[in-house]
Write a protein that holds these residues in place. Structure first.
Motif, PDB file in Angstrom:
ATOM      1  N   GLU A 199      -8.864 140.975  18.852  1.00  0.00           N
ATOM      2  CA  GLU A 199      -9.565 140.446  17.685  1.00  0.00           C
ATOM      3  C   GLU A 199     -10.613 139.418  18.107  1.00  0.00           C
ATOM      4  OE1 GLU A 199     -10.959 140.271  14.037  1.00  0.00           O
ATOM      5  OE2 GLU A 199      -9.410 141.675  14.722  1.00  0.00           O
ATOM      6  N   ALA A 200     -10.328 138.612  19.126  1.00  0.00           N
ATOM      7  CA  ALA A 200     -11.297 137.629  19.608  1.00  0.00           C
ATOM      8  C   ALA A 200     -12.557 138.322  20.114  1.00  0.00           C
ATOM      9  CB  ALA A 200     -10.670 136.773  20.711  1.00  0.00           C
ATOM     10  N   PHE A 201     -12.393 139.376  20.914  1.00  0.00           N
ATOM     11  CA  PHE A 201     -13.549 140.134  21.400  1.00  0.00           C
ATOM     12  C   PHE A 201     -14.314 140.752  20.236  1.00  0.00           C
ATOM     13  CE2 PHE A 201     -11.838 139.680  25.606  1.00  0.00           C
ATOM     14  CZ  PHE A 201     -12.873 139.970  26.479  1.00  0.00           C
ATOM     15  N   ARG A 202     -13.598 141.281  19.258  1.00  0.00           N
ATOM     16  CA  ARG A 202     -14.243 141.931  18.112  1.00  0.00           C
ATOM     17  C   ARG A 202     -15.103 140.932  17.331  1.00  0.00           C
ATOM     18  NH1 ARG A 202      -9.920 143.694  15.792  1.00  0.00           N
ATOM     19  NH2 ARG A 202     -10.008 145.845  16.548  1.00  0.00           N
ATOM     20  N   LEU A 203     -14.586 139.722  17.126  1.00  0.00           N
ATOM     21  CA  LEU A 203     -15.319 138.719  16.359  1.00  0.00           C
ATOM     22  C   LEU A 203     -16.621 138.329  17.055  1.00  0.00           C
ATOM     23  CD1 LEU A 203     -12.336 136.441  15.272  1.00  0.00           C
ATOM     24  CD2 LEU A 203     -13.808 137.770  13.738  1.00  0.00           C
ATOM     25  N   VAL A 204     -16.569 138.230  18.397  1.00  0.00           N
ATOM     26  CA  VAL A 204     -17.783 137.884  19.140  1.00  0.00           C
ATOM     27  C   VAL A 204     -18.749 139.061  19.164  1.00  0.00           C
ATOM     28  CG1 VAL A 204     -18.710 137.182  21.377  1.00  0.00           C
ATOM     29  CG2 VAL A 204     -16.582 136.160  20.542  1.00  0.00           C
ATOM     30  N   GLU A 205     -18.242 140.268  19.420  1.00  0.00           N
ATOM     31  CA  GLU A 205     -19.103 141.441  19.512  1.00  0.00           C
ATOM     32  C   GLU A 205     -19.865 141.682  18.211  1.00  0.00           C
ATOM     33  OE1 GLU A 205     -18.518 146.013  20.952  1.00  0.00           O
ATOM     34  OE2 GLU A 205     -17.404 145.375  19.179  1.00  0.00           O
ATOM     35  N   GLY A 207     -20.738 139.492  16.090  1.00  0.00           N
ATOM     36  CA  GLY A 207     -21.611 138.382  15.728  1.00  0.00           C
ATOM     37  C   GLY A 207     -21.058 137.459  14.670  1.00  0.00           C
ATOM     38  N   TYR A 208     -19.745 137.493  14.442  1.00  0.00           N
ATOM     39  CA  TYR A 208     -19.161 136.607  13.425  1.00  0.00           C
ATOM     40  C   TYR A 208     -18.982 135.186  13.946  1.00  0.00           C
ATOM     41  CZ  TYR A 208     -18.003 140.919  10.939  1.00  0.00           C
ATOM     42  OH  TYR A 208     -18.071 142.128  10.288  1.00  0.00           O
ATOM     43  N   ALA A 209     -18.745 135.042  15.235  1.00  0.00           N
ATOM     44  CA  ALA A 209     -18.481 133.723  15.804  1.00  0.00           C
ATOM     45  C   ALA A 209     -18.767 133.771  17.303  1.00  0.00           C
ATOM     46  CB  ALA A 209     -17.024 133.311  15.564  1.00  0.00           C
ATOM     47  N   VAL A 214     -14.285 130.725  18.600  1.00  0.00           N
ATOM     48  CA  VAL A 214     -12.974 131.375  18.614  1.00  0.00           C
ATOM     49  C   VAL A 214     -11.961 130.502  19.353  1.00  0.00           C
ATOM     50  CG1 VAL A 214     -11.675 133.364  19.462  1.00  0.00           C
ATOM     51  CG2 VAL A 214     -13.905 133.705  18.376  1.00  0.00           C
ATOM     52  N   ASP A 215     -12.373 129.938  20.495  1.00  0.00           N
ATOM     53  CA  ASP A 215     -11.472 129.050  21.230  1.00  0.00           C
ATOM     54  C   ASP A 215     -11.083 127.828  20.395  1.00  0.00           C
ATOM     55  OD1 ASP A 215     -11.297 130.657  23.430  1.00  0.00           O
ATOM     56  OD2 ASP A 215     -12.448 129.362  24.776  1.00  0.00           O
ATOM     57  N   ILE A 216     -12.045 127.277  19.636  1.00  0.00           N
ATOM     58  CA  ILE A 216     -11.727 126.146  18.758  1.00  0.00           C
ATOM     59  C   ILE A 216     -10.654 126.543  17.746  1.00  0.00           C
ATOM     60  CG2 ILE A 216     -12.631 124.701  16.876  1.00  0.00           C
ATOM     61  CD1 ILE A 216     -15.292 124.600  18.403  1.00  0.00           C
ATOM     62  N   GLY A 217     -10.799 127.744  17.195  1.00  0.00           N
ATOM     63  CA  GLY A 217      -9.827 128.206  16.212  1.00  0.00           C
ATOM     64  C   GLY A 217      -8.404 128.219  16.747  1.00  0.00           C
ATOM     65  N   LEU A 218      -8.275 128.524  18.032  1.00  0.00           N
ATOM     66  CA  LEU A 218      -6.944 128.531  18.638  1.00  0.00           C
ATOM     67  C   LEU A 218      -6.505 127.146  19.074  1.00  0.00           C
ATOM     68  CD1 LEU A 218      -4.992 130.938  19.110  1.00  0.00           C
ATOM     69  CD2 LEU A 218      -7.308 131.576  18.443  1.00  0.00           C
ATOM     70  N   ARG A 219      -7.329 126.495  19.904  1.00  0.00           N
ATOM     71  CA  ARG A 219      -6.852 125.245  20.508  1.00  0.00           C
ATOM     72  C   ARG A 219      -6.790 124.095  19.506  1.00  0.00           C
ATOM     73  NH1 ARG A 219     -12.215 125.088  23.132  1.00  0.00           N
ATOM     74  NH2 ARG A 219     -13.346 123.296  22.286  1.00  0.00           N
ATOM     75  N   GLU A 220      -7.662 124.094  18.512  1.00  0.00           N
ATOM     76  CA  GLU A 220      -7.670 123.011  17.517  1.00  0.00           C
ATOM     77  C   GLU A 220      -7.027 123.446  16.204  1.00  0.00           C
ATOM     78  OE1 GLU A 220      -8.546 120.307  18.780  1.00  0.00           O
ATOM     79  OE2 GLU A 220      -9.747 120.983  20.489  1.00  0.00           O
ATOM     80  N   GLY A 221      -6.545 124.680  16.141  1.00  0.00           N
ATOM     81  CA  GLY A 221      -5.966 125.189  14.909  1.00  0.00           C
ATOM     82  C   GLY A 221      -4.587 125.770  15.128  1.00  0.00           C
ATOM     83  N   LEU A 222      -4.539 127.092  15.285  1.00  0.00           N
ATOM     84  CA  LEU A 222      -3.260 127.788  15.357  1.00  0.00           C
ATOM     85  C   LEU A 222      -2.354 127.273  16.471  1.00  0.00           C
ATOM     86  CD1 LEU A 222      -4.481 131.453  14.758  1.00  0.00           C
ATOM     87  CD2 LEU A 222      -3.325 129.954  13.117  1.00  0.00           C
TER      88      LEU A 222
END
Length: 313
Positions: A199-205, A207-209, A214-222
């Motif tokens: 899903e991380a690769f898909r979001l970057v490919e 152009g969503y983020a 994506v790293d912020i979403g994990l390290r500062e979130g989930l």
């Protein structure tokens, strides 16, 4: 007195296992095809153990733990009297099969032969061995002396009593084994990590983020919650009526998202992600950042241990 352990393969994974077992009171014999590797692994332990002692992450002195780690000149010397063998050689099936055949021929009949393999199935490694009943995978997250989860994976013929014996030994060494019922490609942790990475690769490919977002979403979130409660407990606590209530509210959203097509990780998106990462961290700084990661994990482990005493698990 704890039984001796043989660590076969003294690279990144083998040296981490040596610290795990030595701090738990085991005499550790280190062996590697490269005769210089065991001494280098012991030197690494000599650097890390005082940090662990300073942070209160070991129950002995660094000096005592280091004294338990001994390079072995031969496989026979490493395995002499060992009740557990932790193999951490090159991740290739022909290499694993060859070393396991050698281990099986030398080790005592009740000695567990465990591989650190992250992807190779224990059945593929041990098929055809006379002592295949005592073979399994014990896959850590690197570095094992800071990340306690480890996957115990049986082959179809692995003795359940030896699985339980190994799990008990790992728990006594401060690890948190995932005792799998049967083998599957990717085991537990890589299947979970793979789903997230897809899903991380898909979001970057698409152009969503950016990779950084994506790293912020994990390290500062989930990851902040996941560092002390897993995904099932997280959603159990995220709805008034618990996990069934959460599923009733949100399962449809996740089902709809799961229908999206996959992404080629090695396609053009890899160029973008690699460029983002190398802009943030040059390749020649990777080793320094890895050392930083280990010390941050030490601090997190110390914090979690302190918080568990003050607040409770």
């Amino acid at each position: 007195m704890t039984a001796p352990v043989a660590c076969i393969g003294a690279g990144l994974i083998g040296r981490a296992w040596a610290i795990v077992f030595a701090r738990a009171g085991h005499q550790v014999r280190l062996w590697d095809e490269n005769p210089d590797a065991p001494a280098a692994a012991r030197a690494f332990a000599a650097e890390m153990l005082p940090e662990l002692e300073r942070l209160g992450l070991i129950d002995c002195t660094a000096t005592d733990a280091l004294a338990r780690i001994t390079p072995a000149a031969t496989l026979e010397e490493a395995l002499d009297g060992a009740q557990h063998v932790q193999e951490s050689t090159f991740e290739r099936i022909d290499v694993k099969r060859e070393i396991f055949a050698r281990l099986d021929a030398i080790a005592a009949p009740d000695t567990v032969l465990a591989s650190s393999s992250s992807a190779l199935l224990p059945s593929a490694i041990s098929e055809g061995l006379e002592g295949r009943y005592r073979c399994m995978v014990n896959h850590p997250i690197n570095p094992a002396y800071l990340v306690p989860a480890a996957e115990l994976v049986p082959a179809p013929w692995t003795d359940p009593a030896l699985m339980e014996r190994t799990a008990t030994m790992l728990r006594a060494a401060g690890m948190r084994p995932i005792v799998m019922q049967r083998e599957v490609d990717g085991f537990v942790m890589n299947r979970l990590q793979g789903a997230l990475l897809h899903e991380a690769f898909r979001l970057v490919e698409a152009g969503y983020a950016s990779a950084e977002d994506v790293d912020i979403g994990l390290r500062e979130g989930l990851a902040l919650r996941w560092s002390f409660i897993g995904p099932f407990e997280t959603i159990d606590l995220n709805a008034p009526g618990g996990i069934r209530d959460y599923v009733a509210r949100y399962a449809g959203i996740y089902t709809d998202m799961a229908g999206q097509p996959g992404v080629d990780w090695a396609g053009e998106v890899l160029d973008k992600i690699e460029a983002d990462r190398r802009a943030a961290l040059p390749e020649d700084s990777l080793a320094r950042r890895q050392a930083w990661r280990d010390r941050r994990l030490m601090a997190l482990a110390a914090h979690k241990a302190s918080a568990a005493k003050d607040i409770g698990d």
